[in-house]
Every structure is written in structure tokens, then in C-alpha cells.
Design an enzyme around this catalytic site. Structure first.
Site, PDB file in Angstrom:
ATOM      1  N   ALA A 239       0.855  -1.196   0.000  1.00 59.03           N
ATOM      2  CA  ALA A 239       0.000   0.000   0.000  1.00 59.03           C
ATOM      3  C   ALA A 239       0.888   1.243   0.000  1.00 59.03           C
ATOM      4  O   ALA A 239       1.824   1.342   0.788  1.00 59.03           O
ATOM      5  CB  ALA A 239      -0.888  -0.001   1.236  1.00 59.03           C
TER       6      ALA A 239
ATOM      7  N   TYR B 107       5.762  12.171  -0.981  1.00 58.07           N
ATOM      8  CA  TYR B 107       5.753  10.768  -1.423  1.00 58.07           C
ATOM      9  C   TYR B 107       7.189  10.293  -1.651  1.00 58.07           C
ATOM     10  O   TYR B 107       7.599   9.245  -1.136  1.00 58.07           O
ATOM     11  CB  TYR B 107       4.930  10.678  -2.702  1.00 58.07           C
ATOM     12  CG  TYR B 107       4.886   9.333  -3.392  1.00 58.07           C
ATOM     13  CD1 TYR B 107       4.154   8.282  -2.853  1.00 58.07           C
ATOM     14  CD2 TYR B 107       5.548   9.124  -4.611  1.00 58.07           C
ATOM     15  CE1 TYR B 107       4.090   7.052  -3.505  1.00 58.07           C
ATOM     16  CE2 TYR B 107       5.478   7.914  -5.270  1.00 58.07           C
ATOM     17  CZ  TYR B 107       4.749   6.884  -4.715  1.00 58.07           C
ATOM     18  OH  TYR B 107       4.679   5.672  -5.367  1.00 58.07           O
TER      19      TYR B 107
HETATM   20  N1  LIG Z   1       1.214   2.056 -10.059  1.00 58.84           N
HETATM   21  C1  LIG Z   1       2.317   2.760 -10.282  1.00 58.84           C
HETATM   22  O1  LIG Z   1       2.557   3.291 -11.385  1.00 58.84           O
HETATM   23  C2  LIG Z   1       3.356   2.910  -9.195  1.00 58.84           C
HETATM   24  C3  LIG Z   1       4.537   3.604  -9.461  1.00 58.84           C
HETATM   25  C4  LIG Z   1       5.502   3.701  -8.472  1.00 58.84           C
HETATM   26  C5  LIG Z   1       5.289   3.105  -7.248  1.00 58.84           C
HETATM   27  N2  LIG Z   1       4.127   2.453  -6.999  1.00 58.84           N
HETATM   28  C6  LIG Z   1       3.928   1.842  -5.686  1.00 58.84           C
HETATM   29  O2  LIG Z   1       3.393   0.537  -5.849  1.00 58.84           O
HETATM   30  C7  LIG Z   1       2.514   0.208  -4.763  1.00 58.84           C
HETATM   31  C8  LIG Z   1       1.149  -0.221  -5.301  1.00 58.84           C
HETATM   32  O3  LIG Z   1       0.605   0.852  -5.999  1.00 58.84           O
HETATM   33  P1  LIG Z   1      -0.843   0.897  -6.625  1.00 58.84           P
HETATM   34  O4  LIG Z   1      -0.731   1.664  -7.873  1.00 58.84           O
HETATM   35  O5  LIG Z   1      -1.424  -0.466  -6.685  1.00 58.84           O
HETATM   36  O6  LIG Z   1      -1.641   1.831  -5.621  1.00 58.84           O
HETATM   37  P2  LIG Z   1      -2.165   1.683  -4.118  1.00 58.84           P
HETATM   38  O7  LIG Z   1      -1.061   1.858  -3.148  1.00 58.84           O
HETATM   39  O8  LIG Z   1      -3.258   2.658  -4.042  1.00 58.84           O
HETATM   40  O9  LIG Z   1      -2.834   0.263  -4.054  1.00 58.84           O
HETATM   41  C9  LIG Z   1      -2.452  -0.841  -3.353  1.00 58.84           C
HETATM   42  C10 LIG Z   1      -3.567  -1.308  -2.441  1.00 58.84           C
HETATM   43  O10 LIG Z   1      -3.315  -0.744  -1.160  1.00 58.84           O
HETATM   44  C11 LIG Z   1      -4.547  -0.438  -0.529  1.00 58.84           C
HETATM   45  N3  LIG Z   1      -4.351   0.569   0.518  1.00 58.84           N
HETATM   46  C12 LIG Z   1      -4.221   1.908   0.368  1.00 58.84           C
HETATM   47  N4  LIG Z   1      -4.083   2.503   1.560  1.00 58.84           N
HETATM   48  C13 LIG Z   1      -4.116   1.513   2.493  1.00 58.84           C
HETATM   49  C14 LIG Z   1      -4.030   1.494   3.916  1.00 58.84           C
HETATM   50  N5  LIG Z   1      -3.874   2.616   4.606  1.00 58.84           N
HETATM   51  N6  LIG Z   1      -4.107   0.297   4.556  1.00 58.84           N
HETATM   52  C15 LIG Z   1      -4.262  -0.854   3.860  1.00 58.84           C
HETATM   53  N7  LIG Z   1      -4.366  -0.883   2.514  1.00 58.84           N
HETATM   54  C16 LIG Z   1      -4.296   0.274   1.840  1.00 58.84           C
HETATM   55  C17 LIG Z   1      -5.400   0.058  -1.678  1.00 58.84           C
HETATM   56  O11 LIG Z   1      -6.770  -0.040  -1.362  1.00 58.84           O
HETATM   57  C18 LIG Z   1      -4.981  -0.859  -2.834  1.00 58.84           C
HETATM   58  O12 LIG Z   1      -5.830  -1.989  -2.927  1.00 58.84           O
HETATM   59  C19 LIG Z   1       2.484   1.475  -3.899  1.00 58.84           C
HETATM   60  O13 LIG Z   1       3.424   1.349  -2.858  1.00 58.84           O
HETATM   61  C20 LIG Z   1       2.896   2.584  -4.846  1.00 58.84           C
HETATM   62  O14 LIG Z   1       3.462   3.689  -4.169  1.00 58.84           O
HETATM   63  C21 LIG Z   1       3.154   2.334  -7.940  1.00 58.84           C
END
Ligand SMILES: NC(=O)c1ccc[n+]([C@@H]2O[C@H](COP(=O)([O-])OP(=O)(O)OC[C@H]3O[C@@H](n4cnc5c(N)ncnc54)[C@H](O)[C@@H]3O)[C@@H](O)[C@H]2O)c1
Length: 235
Positions: free
Chosen positions: A69, A140
Site C-alpha cells: 500500500a 511521497y
Molecule cells: N502504479 C504505479 O505506477 C506505481 C509507481 C511507483 C510506485 N508504486 C507503488 O506501488 C505500490 C502499489 O501501488 P498501486 O498503484 O497499486 O496503488 P495503491 O497503493 O493505491 O494500491 C495498493 C492497495 O493498497 C490499498 N491501501 C491503500 N491505503 C491503504 C491502507 N492505509 N491500509 C491498507 N491498505 C491500503 C489500496 O486499497 C490498494 O488496494 C504502492 O506502494 C505505490 O506507491 C506504484
């Protein structure tokens, strides 16, 4: 990530802030024949993480943590995209709570079990932003870089107990949340900046996480794997 780990024999505690998301993934894991516990808890709240640890105990000792997350709820994330000079300290809070405290709360809850077992894997998903910076995402980037420092320290403390700690740094990755926030034309524009001329599929990242969680990666610790199509090396 949860599904791929389950396909390779792991029972999974599915944490998500939203119960419907946790339930959906848990049902898919059950269909794969693995045991699972949906855990709809907020990782930014130490009390809720303790409650999750209790729930997780139903599956036995947790041996693998994937701290994933990282993006606050969409409305917070979108309104928070400002130049640093335009932000107020309370706007930094959700990023730092989730990407630093969240990672540390969850890791703290399970690390002693891993040390006792003499085997464990901690993988934290960070971002290229930790290394390259990312305009309008200062808090971030700071929190992700903080998580990387935390993980390197953890690696230095727990290696002697058979526990490894690594980060996976993502570039643009077509997750559900990312696609919800990113119009198709922006995805195309962004893809041109990647050597592989496309963004990552979540499954490609999951395979790197699976490797780091496996015995095949027993010698890898304190590292950050960039699963980003070469992006940060070409800036
Ligand atoms: N998608 C991208 O392009 C990208 C790029 C760089 C880094 N990241 C990193 O990859 C990871 C996954 O990203 P994502 O795009 O799936 O987004 P995200 O972090 O929003 O999603 C991951 C899941 O985490 C859950 N979540 C959010 N807050 C939470 C909390 N407080 N407690 C428990 N669960 C929670 C969300 O509901 C979601 O299902 C993150 O750490 C993000 O920073 C993503």
C-alpha cells in the site's frame, strides 16, 4: 503479488483498507486451494495493525511480508499533487504515514516471529521517485526514500536470523488505481520515456517480488530492485 505467491504455495493474509478488495482477492486465493484470511485494516493505524496481526495468527507464523500500500485514497492523492512550495505540512502527512509508518508498523508486528522461525522475507514496494525525485510528489518521494533507508537498516539487523529485506522500485505500473487516475493518452506519452516503450504490467512486478520471497534469493538482502523497464537509468 498475493495471487502469484499463492500459486507458488503460500497461504495469504490479504490486507487492504477496503473490505471488498480484501474479500475479492481472498476468494481468488481460496479458489487456488490455499488458505487465506481477508484483513481489512488500515496500515497507518498502529492499533489496527495489531488487530491484523491477531487475525493473521489464524494462519500460523507470518514468514513473508509484502508492504505494498503506498498511495492514499484517490481524492487525497489528486489534491496533494502540488509543488512543494505550495504545500502545507498537513498535506505531507498521508504519504509519510502510509509509506513510512505503515511499512514500519506492519514489519514491527511480524518481524519477531520471523526471527524466532529463523527464516523470513520482507519486501517493500517503493518508487523510482525515491531516487530520482518526482515533481509535485515531494512528500511521497521523501517517504519512499525513508522506507528504503529503513529496509537497508532492517536487512543489516536481521540477516543473521535468515531474514532478508529488500525493496522493489516501480516506475509506471498499470495497477487498478493507477489506471483509474491516468488517462490513456498520458499513459502513451509516459511510455515514450521508458526504454521498453511501455509501462509495467502488475504481473511483471509480481514475478520480481516472488523471486525475492523465494529461496532462490537467499543471498539477496538490503537491495532495491528496479522493476521499471529501465526508466530511472535513462534520466
Ligand atoms: N502504479 C504505479 O505506477 C506505481 C509507481 C511507483 C510506485 N508504486 C507503488 O506501488 C505500490 C502499489 O501501488 P498501486 O498503484 O497499486 O496503488 P495503491 O497503493 O493505491 O494500491 C495498493 C492497495 O493498497 C490499498 N491501501 C491503500 N491505503 C491503504 C491502507 N492505509 N491500509 C491498507 N491498505 C491500503 C489500496 O486499497 C490498494 O488496494 C504502492 O506502494 C505505490 O506507491 C506504484
Amino acid at each position: 503479488m498475493a495471487l502469484l505467491l499463492a500459486e507458488h504455495g503460500a497461504d495469504i493474509v490479504v490486507n487492504d483498507l477496503y473490505a471488498d478488495r480484501a474479500d475479492k482477492v481472498a476468494a481468488e486465493i481460496e479458489a487456488l486451494g490455499r488458505k487465506t484470511v481477508p484483513a481489512p485494516f488500515d496500515v497507518t493505524d498502529a492499533g489496527q495493525v495489531s488487530a491484523m496481526a491477531k487475525e493473521a495468527g489464524r494462519l500460523g507464523t507470518v514468514e513473508i511480508i509484502v508492504n505494498n500500500a503506498g498511495v492514499p485514497p484517490l481524492e487525497v492523492a489528486l489534491s496533494g499533487r502540488k509543488l512543494f512550495a505550495e504545500t502545507t505540512p498537513d498535506e505531507w502527512e498521508p504519504y509519510i504515514r502510509l509509506n513510512l509508518y505503515g511499512v514500519m508498523y506492519v514489519t514491527r508486528a511480524f518481524i519477531e516471529g520471523m526471527i524466532e522461525t529463523g527464516w523470513g522475507r520482507v519486501v517493500t514496494i517503493i518508487s523510482d521517485a525515491a531516487r530520482t525525485g518526482d515533481p509535485r510528489l515531494a512528500a511521497y518521494a521523501a517517504a519512499k526514500a525513508g522506507a528504503a533507508g529503513f529496509m537497508r537498516t532492517l536487512a543489516s539487523e536481521v540477516g543473521r536470523h535468515g531474514v532478508t529485506a529488500n525493496c522493489v522500485a516501480l516506475g509506471g505500473t498499470k495497477t487498478e488505481n493507477f489506471l483509474a487516475a491516468m488517462p490513456e493518452e498520458l499513459i502513451e506519452k509516459a511510455s515514450a520515456r521508458y526504454p521498453i516503450r511501455r509501462l509495467a504490467e502488475p504481473e511483471e512486478v509480481a514475478r520480481v517480488v516472488l523471486f525475492l520471497c523465494s529461496n532462490a534469493a537467499s543471498i539477496v538482502t538490503g537491495q532495491t530492485y528496479a522493476a521499471n523497464g529501465g526508466y530511472s537509468y535513462t534520466l
